[in-house]
Design a protein around this motif. Sequence first.
Motif, PDB file in Angstrom:
ATOM      1  N   GLY A   3       8.505  78.297  43.195  1.00 53.28           N
ATOM      2  CA  GLY A   3       8.128  76.934  42.866  1.00 53.28           C
ATOM      3  C   GLY A   3       7.312  76.818  41.591  1.00 53.28           C
ATOM      4  O   GLY A   3       7.122  75.708  41.078  1.00 53.28           O
ATOM      5  N   GLY A   4       6.854  77.942  41.092  1.00 49.54           N
ATOM      6  CA  GLY A   4       6.037  77.936  39.885  1.00 49.54           C
ATOM      7  C   GLY A   4       6.859  77.906  38.615  1.00 49.54           C
ATOM      8  O   GLY A   4       8.094  77.801  38.661  1.00 49.54           O
ATOM      9  N   SER A   5       6.157  78.013  37.494  1.00 50.49           N
ATOM     10  CA  SER A   5       6.790  77.920  36.184  1.00 50.49           C
ATOM     11  C   SER A   5       6.330  79.057  35.287  1.00 50.49           C
ATOM     12  O   SER A   5       5.223  79.591  35.445  1.00 50.49           O
ATOM     13  CB  SER A   5       6.440  76.583  35.510  1.00 50.49           C
ATOM     14  N   LEU A   6       7.189  79.405  34.352  1.00 53.29           N
ATOM     15  CA  LEU A   6       6.848  80.342  33.291  1.00 53.29           C
ATOM     16  C   LEU A   6       7.535  79.874  32.019  1.00 53.29           C
ATOM     17  O   LEU A   6       8.610  79.265  32.079  1.00 53.29           O
ATOM     18  CB  LEU A   6       7.328  81.758  33.607  1.00 53.29           C
ATOM     19  N   ARG A   7       6.926  80.201  30.891  1.00 48.70           N
ATOM     20  CA  ARG A   7       7.580  79.965  29.615  1.00 48.70           C
ATOM     21  C   ARG A   7       7.712  81.289  28.875  1.00 48.70           C
ATOM     22  O   ARG A   7       6.703  81.937  28.565  1.00 48.70           O
ATOM     23  CB  ARG A   7       6.799  78.969  28.745  1.00 48.70           C
ATOM     24  N   LEU A   8       8.931  81.650  28.628  1.00 44.34           N
ATOM     25  CA  LEU A   8       9.206  82.867  27.877  1.00 44.34           C
ATOM     26  C   LEU A   8       9.342  82.539  26.396  1.00 44.34           C
ATOM     27  O   LEU A   8       9.836  81.470  26.029  1.00 44.34           O
ATOM     28  CB  LEU A   8      10.501  83.525  28.373  1.00 44.34           C
ATOM     29  N   SER A   9       8.910  83.472  25.576  1.00 41.75           N
ATOM     30  CA  SER A   9       9.016  83.316  24.129  1.00 41.75           C
ATOM     31  C   SER A   9       9.852  84.442  23.559  1.00 41.75           C
ATOM     32  O   SER A   9       9.818  85.575  24.053  1.00 41.75           O
ATOM     33  CB  SER A   9       7.628  83.351  23.479  1.00 41.75           C
ATOM     34  N   CYS A  10      10.581  84.128  22.510  1.00 41.95           N
ATOM     35  CA  CYS A  10      11.371  85.115  21.785  1.00 41.95           C
ATOM     36  C   CYS A  10      11.083  84.908  20.301  1.00 41.95           C
ATOM     37  O   CYS A  10      11.518  83.920  19.706  1.00 41.95           O
ATOM     38  CB  CYS A  10      12.854  84.935  22.061  1.00 41.95           C
ATOM     39  N   GLU A  11      10.314  85.831  19.738  1.00 41.23           N
ATOM     40  CA  GLU A  11       9.951  85.720  18.333  1.00 41.23           C
ATOM     41  C   GLU A  11      10.913  86.541  17.497  1.00 41.23           C
ATOM     42  O   GLU A  11      11.117  87.735  17.760  1.00 41.23           O
ATOM     43  CB  GLU A  11       8.514  86.185  18.092  1.00 41.23           C
ATOM     44  N   ALA A  12      11.482  85.899  16.494  1.00 41.43           N
ATOM     45  CA  ALA A  12      12.463  86.557  15.628  1.00 41.43           C
ATOM     46  C   ALA A  12      11.844  86.879  14.275  1.00 41.43           C
ATOM     47  O   ALA A  12      11.010  86.128  13.766  1.00 41.43           O
ATOM     48  CB  ALA A  12      13.680  85.665  15.445  1.00 41.43           C
ATOM     49  N   THR A  38      21.577  72.528  21.803  1.00 44.86           N
ATOM     50  CA  THR A  38      21.175  73.460  22.848  1.00 44.86           C
ATOM     51  C   THR A  38      22.202  73.419  23.969  1.00 44.86           C
ATOM     52  O   THR A  38      22.912  72.430  24.156  1.00 44.86           O
ATOM     53  CB  THR A  38      19.790  73.144  23.431  1.00 44.86           C
ATOM     54  N   TYR A  39      22.245  74.494  24.725  1.00 43.95           N
ATOM     55  CA  TYR A  39      23.151  74.568  25.871  1.00 43.95           C
ATOM     56  C   TYR A  39      22.473  75.354  26.964  1.00 43.95           C
ATOM     57  O   TYR A  39      21.863  76.400  26.713  1.00 43.95           O
ATOM     58  CB  TYR A  39      24.454  75.258  25.480  1.00 43.95           C
ATOM     59  N   VAL A  40      22.542  74.817  28.181  1.00 49.76           N
ATOM     60  CA  VAL A  40      21.988  75.501  29.345  1.00 49.76           C
ATOM     61  C   VAL A  40      23.085  75.646  30.375  1.00 49.76           C
ATOM     62  O   VAL A  40      23.782  74.681  30.699  1.00 49.76           O
ATOM     63  CB  VAL A  40      20.796  74.721  29.937  1.00 49.76           C
ATOM     64  N   ASP A  41      23.253  76.849  30.880  1.00 50.98           N
ATOM     65  CA  ASP A  41      24.296  77.104  31.849  1.00 50.98           C
ATOM     66  C   ASP A  41      24.056  76.317  33.133  1.00 50.98           C
ATOM     67  O   ASP A  41      22.903  76.082  33.535  1.00 50.98           O
ATOM     68  CB  ASP A  41      24.373  78.599  32.155  1.00 50.98           C
ATOM     69  N   ASP A  42      25.144  75.934  33.780  1.00 46.89           N
ATOM     70  CA  ASP A  42      25.035  75.152  35.014  1.00 46.89           C
ATOM     71  C   ASP A  42      24.228  75.862  36.090  1.00 46.89           C
ATOM     72  O   ASP A  42      23.626  75.221  36.951  1.00 46.89           O
ATOM     73  CB  ASP A  42      26.432  74.847  35.555  1.00 46.89           C
ATOM     74  N   SER A  43      24.220  77.191  36.046  1.00 41.86           N
ATOM     75  CA  SER A  43      23.523  77.950  37.088  1.00 41.86           C
ATOM     76  C   SER A  43      22.015  77.691  37.097  1.00 41.86           C
ATOM     77  O   SER A  43      21.372  77.875  38.123  1.00 41.86           O
ATOM     78  CB  SER A  43      23.801  79.444  36.913  1.00 41.86           C
ATOM     79  N   VAL A  44      21.466  77.271  35.960  1.00 48.12           N
ATOM     80  CA  VAL A  44      20.022  77.043  35.875  1.00 48.12           C
ATOM     81  C   VAL A  44      19.683  75.671  35.312  1.00 48.12           C
ATOM     82  O   VAL A  44      18.513  75.334  35.113  1.00 48.12           O
ATOM     83  CB  VAL A  44      19.327  78.141  35.045  1.00 48.12           C
ATOM     84  N   LYS A  45      20.709  74.877  35.047  1.00 43.01           N
ATOM     85  CA  LYS A  45      20.481  73.550  34.484  1.00 43.01           C
ATOM     86  C   LYS A  45      19.647  72.713  35.443  1.00 43.01           C
ATOM     87  O   LYS A  45      19.825  72.747  36.656  1.00 43.01           O
ATOM     88  CB  LYS A  45      21.822  72.864  34.210  1.00 43.01           C
ATOM     89  N   GLY A  46      18.736  71.964  34.870  1.00 39.83           N
ATOM     90  CA  GLY A  46      17.834  71.165  35.681  1.00 39.83           C
ATOM     91  C   GLY A  46      16.528  71.876  35.985  1.00 39.83           C
ATOM     92  O   GLY A  46      15.535  71.230  36.352  1.00 39.83           O
ATOM     93  N   ARG A  47      16.515  73.204  35.835  1.00 34.11           N
ATOM     94  CA  ARG A  47      15.283  73.974  36.061  1.00 34.11           C
ATOM     95  C   ARG A  47      14.826  74.683  34.786  1.00 34.11           C
ATOM     96  O   ARG A  47      13.626  74.830  34.565  1.00 34.11           O
ATOM     97  CB  ARG A  47      15.504  75.019  37.151  1.00 34.11           C
ATOM     98  N   PHE A  48      15.763  75.112  33.969  1.00 30.65           N
ATOM     99  CA  PHE A  48      15.448  75.838  32.734  1.00 30.65           C
ATOM    100  C   PHE A  48      15.784  74.968  31.535  1.00 30.65           C
ATOM    101  O   PHE A  48      16.799  74.257  31.530  1.00 30.65           O
ATOM    102  CB  PHE A  48      16.255  77.131  32.633  1.00 30.65           C
ATOM    103  N   MET A  55      10.944  77.756  32.272  1.00 29.29           N
ATOM    104  CA  MET A  55      11.550  77.942  33.586  1.00 29.29           C
ATOM    105  C   MET A  55      10.663  77.282  34.633  1.00 29.29           C
ATOM    106  O   MET A  55       9.500  77.662  34.798  1.00 29.29           O
ATOM    107  CB  MET A  55      11.707  79.432  33.887  1.00 29.29           C
ATOM    108  N   ASN A  56      11.208  76.292  35.308  1.00 24.62           N
ATOM    109  CA  ASN A  56      10.488  75.567  36.341  1.00 24.62           C
ATOM    110  C   ASN A  56      11.151  75.773  37.694  1.00 24.62           C
ATOM    111  O   ASN A  56      12.296  76.229  37.775  1.00 24.62           O
ATOM    112  CB  ASN A  56      10.463  74.074  36.002  1.00 24.62           C
ATOM    113  N   SER A  57      10.417  75.419  38.740  1.00 21.93           N
ATOM    114  CA  SER A  57      10.935  75.530  40.114  1.00 21.93           C
ATOM    115  C   SER A  57      11.562  76.909  40.345  1.00 21.93           C
ATOM    116  O   SER A  57      12.684  77.023  40.860  1.00 21.93           O
ATOM    117  CB  SER A  57      11.976  74.430  40.369  1.00 21.93           C
ATOM    118  N   LEU A  58      10.828  77.928  39.978  1.00 28.87           N
ATOM    119  CA  LEU A  58      11.369  79.275  40.080  1.00 28.87           C
ATOM    120  C   LEU A  58      11.611  79.695  41.521  1.00 28.87           C
ATOM    121  O   LEU A  58      10.874  79.292  42.435  1.00 28.87           O
ATOM    122  CB  LEU A  58      10.434  80.260  39.383  1.00 28.87           C
ATOM    123  N   LYS A  59      12.658  80.501  41.685  1.00 30.04           N
ATOM    124  CA  LYS A  59      13.061  80.979  42.999  1.00 30.04           C
ATOM    125  C   LYS A  59      13.023  82.510  43.001  1.00 30.04           C
ATOM    126  O   LYS A  59      13.151  83.131  41.941  1.00 30.04           O
ATOM    127  CB  LYS A  59      14.489  80.523  43.300  1.00 30.04           C
TER     128      LYS A  59
END
Length: 123
Positions: free
Chosen positions: A15-24, A58-68, A83-87
């Motif tokens: 149920g928690g959230s995280l934000r991942l970063s990718c620095e290029a 941007t594009y988000v796959d259906d598998s995580v759409k609505g949460r990511f 990433m929200n509502s993590l499982k």
Amino acid sequence: QVQLVESGGGLVQAGGSLRLSCEASGRTFSMYAICWFRQTPGKGREFLAAVRWSSTYTYVDDSVKGRFTISRDNAKNTVYLQMNSLKPEDTAIYFCAANPTRISYTPENYNYWGQGTQVTVSS
């Protein structure tokens, strides 16, 4: 060459959230898109989301759409995966990857990868 460094992983309760970063860094002007994948033991890398480097697409796959959600900050050369509502089934190593020509679901089409960041979701 493009170098990618992920950060932001960790342990979170369901149920928690995280934000991942990718620095290029490096030849970032040569990138067409940066994408996020994840991998669990014994499985291949799963495509999650993509962002064009030079547009707002941007594009988000259906598998995580609505949460990511995916976003980028070009001034910081950084792409984020919110990433929200993590499982518990979101537990995986998360990777960012860069492709100079297209967005693809296939990991083998990506030239550059970060080292990955572990996300663990407890129940």
